[in-house]
Structure formats: C-alpha cells, structure tokens
Write a protein that holds these residues in place. Structure first.
Motif, PDB file in Angstrom:
ATOM      1  N   GLU A  92       7.637   6.271   1.498  1.00 24.29           N
ATOM      2  CA  GLU A  92       6.323   5.844   1.035  1.00 24.29           C
ATOM      3  C   GLU A  92       6.410   4.579   0.184  1.00 24.29           C
ATOM      4  O   GLU A  92       5.582   3.670   0.309  1.00 24.29           O
ATOM      5  N   VAL A  93       7.403   4.518  -0.686  1.00 24.70           N
ATOM      6  CA  VAL A  93       7.571   3.345  -1.546  1.00 24.70           C
ATOM      7  C   VAL A  93       7.918   2.119  -0.708  1.00 24.70           C
ATOM      8  O   VAL A  93       7.368   1.029  -0.896  1.00 24.70           O
ATOM      9  N   ALA A  94       8.830   2.293   0.244  1.00 22.83           N
ATOM     10  CA  ALA A  94       9.230   1.185   1.105  1.00 22.83           C
ATOM     11  C   ALA A  94       8.058   0.663   1.927  1.00 22.83           C
ATOM     12  O   ALA A  94       7.883  -0.555   2.088  1.00 22.83           O
ATOM     13  N   LEU A  95       7.224   1.562   2.446  1.00 22.58           N
ATOM     14  CA  LEU A  95       6.116   1.152   3.302  1.00 22.58           C
ATOM     15  C   LEU A  95       4.988   0.497   2.503  1.00 22.58           C
ATOM     16  O   LEU A  95       4.393  -0.482   2.951  1.00 22.58           O
ATOM     17  N   LEU A  96       4.697   1.025   1.319  1.00 25.09           N
ATOM     18  CA  LEU A  96       3.610   0.464   0.513  1.00 25.09           C
ATOM     19  C   LEU A  96       3.932  -0.935   0.002  1.00 25.09           C
ATOM     20  O   LEU A  96       3.032  -1.709  -0.311  1.00 25.09           O
ATOM     21  N   SER A  97       5.210  -1.265  -0.081  1.00 20.19           N
ATOM     22  CA  SER A  97       5.597  -2.570  -0.633  1.00 20.19           C
ATOM     23  C   SER A  97       5.082  -3.732   0.214  1.00 20.19           C
ATOM     24  O   SER A  97       5.010  -4.868  -0.266  1.00 20.19           O
ATOM     25  N   SER A  98       4.698  -3.468   1.463  1.00 15.17           N
ATOM     26  CA  SER A  98       4.213  -4.541   2.338  1.00 15.17           C
ATOM     27  C   SER A  98       2.725  -4.831   2.134  1.00 15.17           C
ATOM     28  O   SER A  98       2.213  -5.821   2.677  1.00 15.17           O
ATOM     29  N   LEU A  99       2.034  -4.011   1.354  1.00 15.88           N
ATOM     30  CA  LEU A  99       0.589  -4.164   1.156  1.00 15.88           C
ATOM     31  C   LEU A  99       0.283  -5.078  -0.027  1.00 15.88           C
ATOM     32  O   LEU A  99       1.081  -5.198  -0.959  1.00 15.88           O
ATOM     33  N   ARG A 148      -7.458   3.854   9.764  1.00 10.58           N
ATOM     34  CA  ARG A 148      -6.841   2.786  10.561  1.00 10.58           C
ATOM     35  C   ARG A 148      -5.604   2.217   9.861  1.00 10.58           C
ATOM     36  O   ARG A 148      -4.532   2.109  10.472  1.00 10.58           O
ATOM     37  N   GLN A 149      -5.741   1.864   8.578  1.00 12.89           N
ATOM     38  CA  GLN A 149      -4.622   1.249   7.866  1.00 12.89           C
ATOM     39  C   GLN A 149      -3.488   2.241   7.636  1.00 12.89           C
ATOM     40  O   GLN A 149      -2.303   1.889   7.757  1.00 12.89           O
ATOM     41  N   PHE A 150      -3.838   3.473   7.316  1.00 13.57           N
ATOM     42  CA  PHE A 150      -2.818   4.492   7.101  1.00 13.57           C
ATOM     43  C   PHE A 150      -2.003   4.713   8.373  1.00 13.57           C
ATOM     44  O   PHE A 150      -0.771   4.764   8.348  1.00 13.57           O
ATOM     45  N   SER A 151      -2.691   4.833   9.498  1.00  8.45           N
ATOM     46  CA  SER A 151      -2.008   5.086  10.769  1.00  8.45           C
ATOM     47  C   SER A 151      -1.094   3.928  11.152  1.00  8.45           C
ATOM     48  O   SER A 151       0.016   4.135  11.658  1.00  8.45           O
ATOM     49  N   GLN A 152      -1.546   2.695  10.911  1.00  3.90           N
ATOM     50  CA  GLN A 152      -0.725   1.525  11.218  1.00  3.90           C
ATOM     51  C   GLN A 152       0.502   1.470  10.322  1.00  3.90           C
ATOM     52  O   GLN A 152       1.608   1.153  10.774  1.00  3.90           O
ATOM     53  N   LEU A 153       0.300   1.768   9.055  1.00  2.82           N
ATOM     54  CA  LEU A 153       1.376   1.628   8.073  1.00  2.82           C
ATOM     55  C   LEU A 153       2.392   2.757   8.167  1.00  2.82           C
ATOM     56  O   LEU A 153       3.607   2.529   8.124  1.00  2.82           O
ATOM     57  N   PHE A 154       1.919   3.989   8.333  1.00  2.00           N
ATOM     58  CA  PHE A 154       2.792   5.162   8.250  1.00  2.00           C
ATOM     59  C   PHE A 154       3.197   5.722   9.619  1.00  2.00           C
ATOM     60  O   PHE A 154       3.926   6.713   9.687  1.00  2.00           O
ATOM     61  N   HIS A 155       2.705   5.131  10.707  1.00  2.88           N
ATOM     62  CA  HIS A 155       3.067   5.579  12.055  1.00  2.88           C
ATOM     63  C   HIS A 155       2.624   7.017  12.334  1.00  2.88           C
ATOM     64  O   HIS A 155       3.205   7.698  13.180  1.00  2.88           O
ATOM     65  N   LEU A 193      11.367  16.667  10.315  1.00  2.00           N
ATOM     66  CA  LEU A 193      10.260  16.505   9.374  1.00  2.00           C
ATOM     67  C   LEU A 193      10.346  15.179   8.627  1.00  2.00           C
ATOM     68  O   LEU A 193       9.612  14.957   7.672  1.00  2.00           O
ATOM     69  N   ALA A 194      11.261  14.310   9.053  1.00  2.00           N
ATOM     70  CA  ALA A 194      11.401  13.005   8.407  1.00  2.00           C
ATOM     71  C   ALA A 194      10.218  12.115   8.775  1.00  2.00           C
ATOM     72  O   ALA A 194       9.443  12.419   9.683  1.00  2.00           O
ATOM     73  N   HIS A 195      10.107  10.988   8.060  1.00  2.00           N
ATOM     74  CA  HIS A 195       8.965  10.101   8.268  1.00  2.00           C
ATOM     75  C   HIS A 195       9.113   9.381   9.609  1.00  2.00           C
ATOM     76  O   HIS A 195      10.106   8.691   9.831  1.00  2.00           O
ATOM     77  N   PRO A 196       8.135   9.525  10.508  1.00  2.00           N
ATOM     78  CA  PRO A 196       8.272   8.946  11.853  1.00  2.00           C
ATOM     79  C   PRO A 196       8.206   7.424  11.833  1.00  2.00           C
ATOM     80  O   PRO A 196       7.672   6.807  10.919  1.00  2.00           O
ATOM     81  N   SER A 197       8.760   6.839  12.862  1.00  2.00           N
ATOM     82  CA  SER A 197       8.717   5.397  13.043  1.00  2.00           C
ATOM     83  C   SER A 197       8.794   5.122  14.538  1.00  2.00           C
ATOM     84  O   SER A 197       8.925   6.036  15.352  1.00  2.00           O
TER      85      SER A 197
END
Length: 316
Positions: free
Chosen positions: A14-21, A62-69, A145-149
């Motif tokens: 979550e921290v890694a992904l939010l850093s792009s916003l 929309r933004q959540f789905s794009q960011l978090f896959h 259960l890991a974060h998908p990509s």
C-alpha cells in the motif's frame, strides 16, 4: 545493544503504490485504507469508504482499481481473509466462529466458503499448517493472499529488490526468556513498544523443518557471556531492515534475504543462527513493524565484495 534504524526498506504494498499519487490524493487514499483496515466487517461497503474519504464513489472505484489492480470490494474481501488466516495460524485458543466474526465474516460458514473459494482449503487445514507445516508451505498458502499485480504479487516484487549489507559482528550473547508458542504479532500486542527488547534466534539448518520442530531461542541481548547462556558467534552477517505489515510480507522479506545471499554467491553458514529483531512498531490498525534480519555467512567470504555494502559493528 541495538543501533537506531536508518531508513528501513518498505515492503508494504500500500505504501509503495500510494507513493505514485499526488500528495492530496495520497492523504485521501491513506484515509480510505485506514477505514478498511479498522472496520472490515461485512457491513462496510466501498461506497461508504469513498464517502468517508472525501472521494466520489465513481472516481474512487476507478482510481483504486487502476492503482491496486483489484476493485475496492475485492481488496476488502482479501483483507478480511488475510485477517482470518492470520488468526487461524497464530491464535490457537480462539474458536473458528470467533475468528470468523473478528475478521468480518457473518459466520463460520461464511468464512469456510471464502476459504474454499479463494484458497481451496479449510480452516482445519490452515490450523494444522501452523503446527505441522513448514515456512515454505506457509509461504505458498499466504502467497495466494498477496497483493495482486499484472505479474507476480507486489510483495514478491518488492522482496526482489531488498537492500542488504554485510556486517562483521563480534561474539554476542543472549539471555533467553521462557516464552512458549512465541509469535511476533502476539508479542507486539502484549508488550507494545517493549517488544523491541527481544531477539529471536533460529538455527539456519532447521528452517526447512515444520514450525513445531524449529528450536528457536527468544531473549534479550546482554553485554557479557556471564549474563546469558546463548552465544551468537562472531563473524560476517548479511543484514536487512525492512518494514512489513502482513504475514506474507514477513515471509517474503525472510526469503528475500536468503535469495540475496544466493544471487551474490554468499555461502550461508549452516551452523549459525537466523536472527530477528523488531526495531520499531506502529501500533495502529494499518501499522507496520520494522524488522532487522540477519543470516550468518561463512568466514572465508572477504568483506570487500563488489556491489555489497560492508561494515563492522560492535552492536546488535
């Protein structure tokens, strides 16, 4: 006997992904994640999360789905199951019904259905894994259960870039403490920030054994051999400090350290200890812990290795 942590490597997706916003969106999405991790009951909807985070439902989805896959609803479902599996592994005294309700499921039957659908297993099998399974088998389960990509799970991508350094330590000593069924998360809940006083040692040669068969030592660093009865031999240790917030994050960090040694042709000393300490803990719903991990390297390895930062230390 511990150094202050420098900048730990962040293995929290979550921290890694939010850093792009942009900063203003980082704050709103951070608020949304805080709500999801604080209240993951079945009554919580992603629309309510969007409203409480001051984001329109359309843009949030929309933004959540794009960011978090994954969609916000899928994320909520995965977090609930992560919590349930973690409790099944680490809380043997709790009933399956209690675990289901605590993780946001309406009943044990609802949890059973989610386990079958997402993991192809049962609560009984997960509980058995906590005792009779190996770390590798546990990692295989939790990886689902890991974060998908778009490629491999984000935890594994982050672990592939784990920064490590080779440090030469003098002989060190640990005074063991009797802590049956030791588990870091329970210790964090019980001790709070005092958990940073503990160190856990596990023989490297035993790490492929089932959890119940790994002979670990838990205690506190002491300054002299006369104050402790467990000695950690002097030598070179491959070290990392990493911030994690989930069971799969912990296991991928541990695996990442061993993978780093293999990639850099650093032979691990099978007679030494795998060492773990918590440097810092954030006691919030979405909190993380900063782990220091060390593995022993055979003494014939020189300290001046290209591409690997090395230093000497008199502390732990």
């Amino acid at each position: 006997m511990s150094d202050q942590p420098s900048s730990p490597y962040n293995l929290v997706p979550e921290v890694a992904l939010l850093s792009s916003l942009p900063e203003h969106l980082q704050q709103r999405f951070a608020r949304a994640l805080e709500i999801m991790h604080h209240d993951y009951s079945e009554g919580l909807t992603w629309e309510a999360v969007a409203e409480q985070s001051a984001i329109s439902p359309f843009h949030f989805h929309r933004q959540f789905s794009q960011l978090f896959h994954e969609t916000p609803g899928q994320y909520l479902s995965r977090i609930r199951l992560q919590v349930a599996v973690s409790l099944l592994l680490d809380a043997p005294s709790k009933t399956i019904t209690d675990i289901a309700l605590e993780a946001g499921f309406s009943s044990s039957q609802a949890l059973a259905k989610a386990l079958r659908r997402q993991l192809g297993t049962t609560a009984k099998v997960v509980r058995h894994l906590a005792h009779a399974g190996t770390p590798a088998q546990t990692t295989e389960l939790l990886a689902r259960l890991a974060h998908p990509s778009t490629e491999q799970a984000i935890e594994f991508q982050l672990a592939d870039n784990l920064p490590c350094e080779l440090i030469r330590f003098p002989e060190r000593y640990v005074k063991p403490r009797p802590i049956p069924d030791f588990e870091w998360e329970r210790m964090c809940e019980k001790l709070g920030h005092k958990v940073t006083r503990l160190v856990c040692l596990a023989p490297v040669a035993e790490l492929d054994q089932p959890w119940h068969a790994i002979p670990y030592h838990v205690g506190e660093w002491v300054s002299h051999a006369s104050k402790g009865n467990c000695t950690v031999k002097a030598g070179d240790y491959l070290c990392c400090e990493v911030s994690i917030a989930s069971d799969i994050g912990y296991l991928t960090a541990q695996a990442g350290l061993f993978d780093y040694a293999e990639k850099h042709n650093l032979p691990i000393d099978p007679e030494g200890y795998h060492i773990e300490m918590i440097r810092e803990v954030e006691l919030t719903a979405t909190g993380s812990a900063t782990f220091a991990m060390q593995i022993p390297i055979l003494p014939e390895v020189p300290l001046s290795l290209e591409g690997i930062e090395t230093k000497k230390s008199s502390s732990c």
